[in-house]
Every structure is written in C-alpha cells, then in structure tokens.
Write a protein that holds these residues in place. Structure first.
Motif, PDB file in Angstrom:
ATOM      1  N   UNK A  50       0.521  -1.247   0.176  1.00 49.11           N
ATOM      2  CA  UNK A  50       0.048  -0.195   0.159  1.00 49.11           C
ATOM      3  C   UNK A  50       0.984   1.104   0.154  1.00 49.11           C
ATOM      4  N   UNK A  51       0.514   2.276  -0.573  1.00 43.37           N
ATOM      5  CA  UNK A  51       1.281   3.984   0.093  1.00 43.37           C
ATOM      6  C   UNK A  51       0.937   4.266   1.088  1.00 43.37           C
ATOM      7  N   UNK A  52       1.761   5.234   1.411  1.00 48.89           N
ATOM      8  CA  UNK A  52       1.985   5.841   2.459  1.00 48.89           C
ATOM      9  C   UNK A  52       0.879   6.670   3.193  1.00 48.89           C
ATOM     10  N   UNK A  53       0.460   6.206   3.496  1.00 50.40           N
ATOM     11  CA  UNK A  53      -1.277   7.313   4.400  1.00 50.40           C
ATOM     12  C   UNK A  53      -0.875   8.610   4.322  1.00 50.40           C
ATOM     13  N   UNK A  54      -1.890   9.031   3.818  1.00 44.74           N
ATOM     14  CA  UNK A  54      -1.477  11.009   3.665  1.00 44.74           C
ATOM     15  C   UNK A  54      -1.681  11.533   5.429  1.00 44.74           C
ATOM     16  N   UNK A  65       1.660  14.286   8.748  1.00 44.40           N
ATOM     17  CA  UNK A  65       1.640  14.661  10.365  1.00 44.40           C
ATOM     18  C   UNK A  65       3.832  14.853   9.864  1.00 44.40           C
ATOM     19  N   UNK A  66       4.342  14.175   9.497  1.00 42.34           N
ATOM     20  CA  UNK A  66       6.295  14.194   8.909  1.00 42.34           C
ATOM     21  C   UNK A  66       6.689  15.458   8.169  1.00 42.34           C
ATOM     22  N   UNK A  67       5.700  16.406   7.356  1.00 39.91           N
ATOM     23  CA  UNK A  67       5.823  17.395   6.220  1.00 39.91           C
ATOM     24  C   UNK A  67       6.254  16.798   5.512  1.00 39.91           C
ATOM     25  N   UNK A  78       7.111  10.298   1.356  1.00 45.04           N
ATOM     26  CA  UNK A  78       6.528  10.999   0.365  1.00 45.04           C
ATOM     27  C   UNK A  78       6.412   9.569  -0.641  1.00 45.04           C
ATOM     28  N   UNK A  79       7.269   8.521  -0.019  1.00 43.35           N
ATOM     29  CA  UNK A  79       7.267   7.392  -0.826  1.00 43.35           C
ATOM     30  C   UNK A  79       8.058   6.695  -0.500  1.00 43.35           C
ATOM     31  N   UNK A  80       7.286   4.833  -0.800  1.00 44.76           N
ATOM     32  CA  UNK A  80       7.405   3.586  -0.156  1.00 44.76           C
ATOM     33  C   UNK A  80       8.632   3.166  -0.025  1.00 44.76           C
ATOM     34  N   UNK A  81       9.611   3.492   0.806  1.00 47.83           N
ATOM     35  CA  UNK A  81      10.933   2.670   0.529  1.00 47.83           C
ATOM     36  C   UNK A  81      10.897   0.753  -0.219  1.00 47.83           C
ATOM     37  N   UNK A  82       9.948   0.412   0.442  1.00 47.54           N
ATOM     38  CA  UNK A  82       9.492  -1.232  -0.004  1.00 47.54           C
ATOM     39  C   UNK A  82       8.600  -1.345  -1.058  1.00 47.54           C
ATOM     40  N   UNK A  83       7.896  -0.476  -2.084  1.00 50.22           N
ATOM     41  CA  UNK A  83       6.562  -0.542  -2.784  1.00 50.22           C
ATOM     42  C   UNK A  83       7.449  -1.567  -3.681  1.00 50.22           C
TER      43      UNK A  83
END
Length: 51
Positions: A21-25, A30-32, A36-41
């Motif tokens: 899945x993608x990183x939640x919005x 929260x992390x500004x 943004x991208x998931x490293x294990x996508x």
C-alpha cells in the motif's frame, strides 16, 4: 497462476498485497511530507515475489 491455491500460499500473497500500500496521507501530513514514497513498494511487473 492456478485458481485453486494452497491456503498457506494465499495467506503469504495476502500479506504482500497488504504491504504494497501507499504511505497514508495522515503520515505525510504529520511528517511534513518527509515520507512521501514507500521504500518497499513493489510493482507486479518489475519485481517478482519469491514463493
């Protein structure tokens, strides 16, 4: 792939689907936008699973 899969294999595939899945919005917010991208996508075309 066969329609009838062993249950253990189905569970392993389900876990990989959930991991993909993608990183939640709200995490991006929260992390500004530091994450943004998931490293294990994984893409189904580019990266194959070792089963």
């Amino acid at each position: 792939m066969a329609k009838n899969k062993p249950t253990a294999k189905k569970i392993r595939l389900l876990k990989k689907v959930k991991q993909n899945r993608r990183v939640p919005a709200w995490v991006m917010q929260r992390t500004r936008r530091r994450f943004v991208r998931h490293p294990k996508r994984r893409s189904w075309r580019r990266n194959k699973l070792k089963m």
